[in-house]
Scaffold this motif. Structure first.
Motif, PDB file in Angstrom:
ATOM      1  N   TYR A 274       0.909  -1.328   0.061  1.00 42.18           N
ATOM      2  CA  TYR A 274       0.118  -0.188   0.036  1.00 42.18           C
ATOM      3  C   TYR A 274       0.787   1.202   0.294  1.00 42.18           C
ATOM      4  O   TYR A 274       1.701   1.348   0.837  1.00 42.18           O
TER       5      TYR A 274
ATOM      6  N   GLY B 296       0.089   4.493   0.397  1.00 45.87           N
ATOM      7  CA  GLY B 296      -0.422   5.514   1.298  1.00 45.87           C
ATOM      8  C   GLY B 296      -0.051   5.682   2.552  1.00 45.87           C
ATOM      9  O   GLY B 296       1.015   4.740   3.213  1.00 45.87           O
ATOM     10  N   ASP B 297      -0.775   6.247   3.458  1.00 48.79           N
ATOM     11  CA  ASP B 297      -0.186   6.232   4.962  1.00 48.79           C
ATOM     12  C   ASP B 297      -0.870   4.996   5.647  1.00 48.79           C
ATOM     13  O   ASP B 297      -2.049   4.971   5.896  1.00 48.79           O
ATOM     14  N   GLU B 298      -0.075   4.048   6.008  1.00 52.91           N
ATOM     15  CA  GLU B 298      -0.631   2.992   6.582  1.00 52.91           C
ATOM     16  C   GLU B 298      -1.540   3.016   7.765  1.00 52.91           C
ATOM     17  O   GLU B 298      -2.490   2.397   8.131  1.00 52.91           O
ATOM     18  N   ARG B 299      -1.119   3.929   8.841  1.00 52.56           N
ATOM     19  CA  ARG B 299      -1.820   4.194   9.878  1.00 52.56           C
ATOM     20  C   ARG B 299      -3.015   4.758   9.798  1.00 52.56           C
ATOM     21  O   ARG B 299      -3.977   4.435  10.349  1.00 52.56           O
ATOM     22  N   ALA B 300      -3.306   5.871   8.598  1.00 50.44           N
ATOM     23  CA  ALA B 300      -4.495   6.400   8.613  1.00 50.44           C
ATOM     24  C   ALA B 300      -5.379   5.155   8.173  1.00 50.44           C
ATOM     25  O   ALA B 300      -6.808   5.303   8.197  1.00 50.44           O
TER      26      ALA B 300
ATOM     27  N   SER C 289      -6.622   2.959  10.667  1.00 52.77           N
ATOM     28  CA  SER C 289      -7.594   3.755  11.250  1.00 52.77           C
ATOM     29  C   SER C 289      -9.127   4.042  10.791  1.00 52.77           C
ATOM     30  O   SER C 289     -10.063   3.457  11.532  1.00 52.77           O
TER      31      SER C 289
END
Length: 346
Positions: free
Chosen positions: A135, A137-141, A144
């Motif tokens: 992925y 993009g922002d994994e954490r986002a 979430s």
């Protein structure tokens, strides 16, 4: 003086059904028998369509082939013959193509405890698919957002929890969040609430409906529970011994079932009127499927003499029924149902 002829009135167009997102076309799956024995015809001719944003319930008793069909639709089991089509293109079974496909079609299994690695935190469980598919993009986002969509809020509160620290309903939500993280177009859910308490089942079913409404998700829900189908599905397909024997809008099939097998399944629901229908014996061996209607050896309509009164008893025992077509129309594979419908008998 010439007059201009009046413009032709516009022709009212009949709205057409949207092209299916997922289709099975004459699908057969046969598992080889041991030591030269006949192969088991787990799926024996199935046409099935799932439209964008539609929830279809695939219903039948254990051993009817519904899980094998679901796994084949995801590319986990290659068909012996026939084909699976997704978004207009036949499914490609090469490793790279299947990896791309599984970003768009995700599986939710029955037992969340077995689906989750007990050594992985919730964050790692949901992020696993993102990492496999690299992925960007922002994994954490993304984690979430997936947890929030699955109803685990605030998501950060669950990041460092382990599966044993959560309830069964929460674990199932984590499994669903892992499927949602890749933003798929289709979810195949195999008995998604069978292992949950009755008090939690309604919440998970409501979650599937909300995801359909908010994200436009399509879903195939595999279940033996017609009550669940009533609560969640737009259409229902009833499967018996490798084939779909009745299909249609959920209101049509569950309020006016035409196939004796569907009638028997409905009769055991707590709210069903009358006495429950107890089917005789067990389903036949899928390696030795009987001729004629494959349900005839257990059929309460044939046993009671109703089929003979309608003049179809011999057909039930000897005349094969065609594979039901995919699509949205109500259909049934039953000599007695077809005869009584044409004759106007109840």
């Amino acid at each position: 003086m010439t007059t201009t002829p009046p413009a032709p009135s516009p022709v009212e167009e009949t709205p057409t059904a949207p092209a299916p997102l997922l289709s099975a076309d004459d699908l057969h799956i046969t598992f080889p028998g041991r030591r030269g024995a006949p192969g088991a015809r787990a799926v024996d001719g199935v046409d099935l369509d799932i439209a964008p944003g539609e929830i279809v319930a695939l219903v039948g008793e254990s051993g009817c082939g519904k899980t094998t069909l679901a796994r084949s639709l995801l590319g986990l089991v290659a068909p012996t013959s026939g084909r699976v089509t997704f978004d207009g293109a036949p499914l490609d079974y090469s490793g790279r193509a299947l990896k791309r496909y599984r970003k768009r079609a995700q599986l939710v299994l029955q037992d969340p405890s077995g689906s989750l690695n007990p050594r992985h935190t919730v964050y790692d469980a949901v992020a696993e698919g993102l990492r496999i598919h690299r992925y960007p993009g922002d994994e954490r986002a993304a984690v979430s957002q997936a947890l929030s969509r699955a109803g685990l809020r605030p998501p950060e509160r669950f990041f460092l929890r382990y599966p044993h620290e959560m309830s069964g309903g929460q674990r199932q939500r984590v499994v669903i969040a892992g499927a949602l993280a890749l933003e798929p177009e289709l979810i195949v859910a195999d008995e998604p609430v069978a292992s949950l308490d009755a008090s939690v089942r309604g919440e998970i079913l409501a979650l599937f409906l909300r995801l359909r409404d908010e994200l436009g998700l399509s879903a195939l829900v595999v279940t033996h529970d017609l009550g669940l189908a009533w609560n969640i599905a737009d259409r229902v397909a009833v499967m018996y011994l490798g084939r779909i024997v009745e299909s249609g809008r959920v209101e049509q099939v569950l309020t006016s079932p035409r196939h004796p097998y569907t009638q028997a399944l409905l009769s055991v629901l707590p709210e069903a009127p009358g006495e429950p229908v107890v089917l005789a014996g067990e389903p036949p061996d899928p390696s030795r499927i009987p001729g004629g209607c494959r349900f005839h050896a257990r059929c309460q309509v044939l046993a009671s003499g109703e089929a003979a009164a309608a003049g179809v008893a011999d057909d039930c025992r000897t005349k094969d029924l065609p594979v039901l077509a995919g699509g949205q129309t109500a259909q049934v594979a039953c000599h007695w149902a077809e005869r009584t419908a044409h004759s106007g008998r109840p």
